[in-house]
Design a protein around this motif. Structure first.
Motif, PDB file in Angstrom:
ATOM      1  N   ARG A 168     -17.620  22.463  72.689  1.00  7.98           N
ATOM      2  CA  ARG A 168     -17.694  23.884  72.340  1.00  7.98           C
ATOM      3  C   ARG A 168     -18.342  23.950  70.957  1.00  7.98           C
ATOM      4  O   ARG A 168     -17.714  23.624  69.960  1.00  7.98           O
ATOM      5  CB  ARG A 168     -16.317  24.534  72.329  1.00  7.98           C
ATOM      6  CG  ARG A 168     -15.539  24.371  73.619  1.00  7.98           C
ATOM      7  CD  ARG A 168     -14.228  25.158  73.588  1.00  7.98           C
ATOM      8  NE  ARG A 168     -14.443  26.544  73.979  1.00  7.98           N
ATOM      9  CZ  ARG A 168     -13.813  27.584  73.430  1.00  7.98           C
ATOM     10  NH1 ARG A 168     -12.996  27.392  72.410  1.00  7.98           N
ATOM     11  NH2 ARG A 168     -14.053  28.816  73.854  1.00  7.98           N
ATOM     12  N   LEU A 169     -19.584  24.383  70.907  1.00  6.60           N
ATOM     13  CA  LEU A 169     -20.331  24.419  69.659  1.00  6.60           C
ATOM     14  C   LEU A 169     -20.191  25.815  69.051  1.00  6.60           C
ATOM     15  O   LEU A 169     -20.766  26.776  69.543  1.00  6.60           O
ATOM     16  CB  LEU A 169     -21.787  24.042  69.911  1.00  6.60           C
ATOM     17  CG  LEU A 169     -21.973  22.655  70.547  1.00  6.60           C
ATOM     18  CD1 LEU A 169     -23.450  22.296  70.647  1.00  6.60           C
ATOM     19  CD2 LEU A 169     -21.214  21.580  69.774  1.00  6.60           C
ATOM     20  N   ARG A 170     -19.394  25.911  67.981  1.00  6.86           N
ATOM     21  CA  ARG A 170     -18.962  27.199  67.438  1.00  6.86           C
ATOM     22  C   ARG A 170     -19.451  27.475  66.034  1.00  6.86           C
ATOM     23  O   ARG A 170     -18.939  28.372  65.367  1.00  6.86           O
ATOM     24  CB  ARG A 170     -17.425  27.283  67.390  1.00  6.86           C
ATOM     25  CG  ARG A 170     -16.656  26.914  68.621  1.00  6.86           C
ATOM     26  CD  ARG A 170     -17.303  27.350  69.858  1.00  6.86           C
ATOM     27  NE  ARG A 170     -16.629  28.392  70.594  1.00  6.86           N
ATOM     28  CZ  ARG A 170     -17.044  28.773  71.808  1.00  6.86           C
ATOM     29  NH1 ARG A 170     -18.080  28.219  72.370  1.00  6.86           N
ATOM     30  NH2 ARG A 170     -16.417  29.721  72.458  1.00  6.86           N
ATOM     31  N   GLU A 171     -20.403  26.709  65.523  1.00  8.23           N
ATOM     32  CA  GLU A 171     -20.827  26.898  64.139  1.00  8.23           C
ATOM     33  C   GLU A 171     -22.335  27.134  64.045  1.00  8.23           C
ATOM     34  O   GLU A 171     -23.082  26.325  63.505  1.00  8.23           O
ATOM     35  CB  GLU A 171     -20.424  25.681  63.301  1.00  8.23           C
ATOM     36  CG  GLU A 171     -18.913  25.458  63.264  1.00  8.23           C
ATOM     37  CD  GLU A 171     -18.522  24.263  62.434  1.00  8.23           C
ATOM     38  OE1 GLU A 171     -19.426  23.593  61.874  1.00  8.23           O
ATOM     39  OE2 GLU A 171     -17.317  23.983  62.339  1.00  8.23           O
ATOM     40  N   PRO A 172     -22.814  28.261  64.569  1.00  2.49           N
ATOM     41  CA  PRO A 172     -24.237  28.576  64.449  1.00  2.49           C
ATOM     42  C   PRO A 172     -24.579  28.890  62.994  1.00  2.49           C
ATOM     43  O   PRO A 172     -23.680  29.145  62.186  1.00  2.49           O
ATOM     44  CB  PRO A 172     -24.371  29.812  65.343  1.00  2.49           C
ATOM     45  CG  PRO A 172     -23.025  30.451  65.307  1.00  2.49           C
ATOM     46  CD  PRO A 172     -22.046  29.309  65.225  1.00  2.49           C
ATOM     47  N   PRO A 173     -25.862  28.864  62.653  1.00  3.00           N
ATOM     48  CA  PRO A 173     -27.006  28.686  63.560  1.00  3.00           C
ATOM     49  C   PRO A 173     -27.276  27.215  63.857  1.00  3.00           C
ATOM     50  O   PRO A 173     -26.881  26.332  63.100  1.00  3.00           O
ATOM     51  CB  PRO A 173     -28.158  29.305  62.772  1.00  3.00           C
ATOM     52  CG  PRO A 173     -27.776  29.067  61.335  1.00  3.00           C
ATOM     53  CD  PRO A 173     -26.286  29.219  61.276  1.00  3.00           C
ATOM     54  N   TYR A 174     -27.967  26.976  64.984  1.00  2.00           N
ATOM     55  CA  TYR A 174     -28.392  25.646  65.382  1.00  2.00           C
ATOM     56  C   TYR A 174     -29.913  25.614  65.413  1.00  2.00           C
ATOM     57  O   TYR A 174     -30.525  26.196  66.311  1.00  2.00           O
ATOM     58  CB  TYR A 174     -27.822  25.291  66.761  1.00  2.00           C
ATOM     59  CG  TYR A 174     -26.318  25.146  66.759  1.00  2.00           C
ATOM     60  CD1 TYR A 174     -25.722  23.958  66.376  1.00  2.00           C
ATOM     61  CD2 TYR A 174     -25.493  26.207  67.126  1.00  2.00           C
ATOM     62  CE1 TYR A 174     -24.337  23.813  66.361  1.00  2.00           C
ATOM     63  CE2 TYR A 174     -24.110  26.086  67.108  1.00  2.00           C
ATOM     64  CZ  TYR A 174     -23.536  24.879  66.726  1.00  2.00           C
ATOM     65  OH  TYR A 174     -22.172  24.751  66.699  1.00  2.00           O
ATOM     66  N   ASP A 175     -30.493  24.968  64.423  1.00  2.00           N
ATOM     67  CA  ASP A 175     -31.949  24.866  64.414  1.00  2.00           C
ATOM     68  C   ASP A 175     -32.389  23.725  65.326  1.00  2.00           C
ATOM     69  O   ASP A 175     -31.555  23.031  65.929  1.00  2.00           O
ATOM     70  CB  ASP A 175     -32.487  24.679  62.994  1.00  2.00           C
ATOM     71  CG  ASP A 175     -31.952  23.432  62.305  1.00  2.00           C
ATOM     72  OD1 ASP A 175     -31.465  22.506  62.998  1.00  2.00           O
ATOM     73  OD2 ASP A 175     -32.012  23.370  61.062  1.00  2.00           O
ATOM     74  N   ASP A 176     -33.676  23.531  65.431  1.00  2.00           N
ATOM     75  CA  ASP A 176     -34.187  22.535  66.373  1.00  2.00           C
ATOM     76  C   ASP A 176     -33.752  21.114  66.000  1.00  2.00           C
ATOM     77  O   ASP A 176     -33.513  20.285  66.869  1.00  2.00           O
ATOM     78  CB  ASP A 176     -35.719  22.600  66.455  1.00  2.00           C
ATOM     79  CG  ASP A 176     -36.228  22.475  67.872  1.00  2.00           C
ATOM     80  OD1 ASP A 176     -35.706  23.211  68.735  1.00  2.00           O
ATOM     81  OD2 ASP A 176     -37.104  21.638  68.127  1.00  2.00           O
TER      82      ASP A 176
END
Length: 221
Positions: A168-176
């Motif tokens: 569960r990926l809950r810490e945006p932002p996610y860059d490339d």
């Protein structure tokens, strides 16, 4: 116009926590898409979704049956246990919950159990004994007292002997760069035949499905 495409990687079930978000129209869904069509449109672009809403209230039998009919055979639903079980400790509802989610048939993925109460080994034992043993279960530790407890599948851990992992990926932002890093860590698991369920946190802007599509694309390379 939104173009529906999907990067397909065997065993990679990447998606978001929920799909019924009107603000995603124009960015992920077509501008004039009806809410009744959201799930079908979602499943054309992503292979899995986490039923986060089930954590607040167990959906009716008809809802599970209708959802299963709207998605492709290979699509998977991960379902969160209701709060009355995980938060309030009412294990009398586990049987009904398992019967309901079974209505998803082959489209049912893992169950998500959140350990939010202080550590109670007796509760955990009874819960595990109450759950349908044929169903896959991932445990998310939300209270520090559970940190040292051995769990078959721990959310956001890539270690273990089970045939799947749950993120569960809950810490945006996610860059490339961040997404490429996740792809590098997950690819060896997929190559070993381990299924990966990975869900991005819902936000008003359609960033979560965009992250999910990009991660699926990177995994397919």
């Amino acid at each position: 116009m939104v173009t529906a495409t999907r990067a397909s990687v065997p065993g990679a079930y990447v998606g978001t926590s929920g799909w019924s978000y009107p603000p995603w129209r124009g960015g992920f869904y077509p501008e004039k898409a009806r809410p009744a069509d959201f799930l079908r449109l979602y499943s054309e672009r992503l292979p899995s979704v986490e039923l986060n809403a089930a954590g607040y209230r167990l959906p009716a039998e008809g809802s599970f049956e209708a959802w299963a009919e709207q998605v492709p055979t290979e699509f998977r639903f991960a379902v969160k246990l209701p709060r009355q079980i995980t938060h309030a400790g009412r294990l009398d509802g586990v049987g009904t919950f398992c019967q309901r989610v079974r209505l998803l048939g082959e489209k049912l993925g893992p169950l998500l159990v959140q350990l939010v109460r202080p550590r109670d080994d007796g509760f955990l034992l009874l819960l595990r004994e109450s759950l349908d043993p044929e169903l896959e279960v991932a445990y998310e530790v939300r209270h520090e007292s559970w940190q040292d407890v051995e769990l078959p599948v721990r959310v956001n851990s890539l270690e273990g002997e089970a045939p799947f992992r749950y993120l569960r990926l809950r810490e945006p932002p996610y860059d490339d760069e961040a997404l490429s890093g996740w792809a590098e860590r997950l690819r060896p698991l997929l190559e070993d035949g381990i299924e990966v369920y990975c869900y991005f946190k819902h936000e008003d802007e359609p960033t979560a499905p965009q992250y999910a599509e990009r991660l699926a694309e990177l995994l397919s390379r």
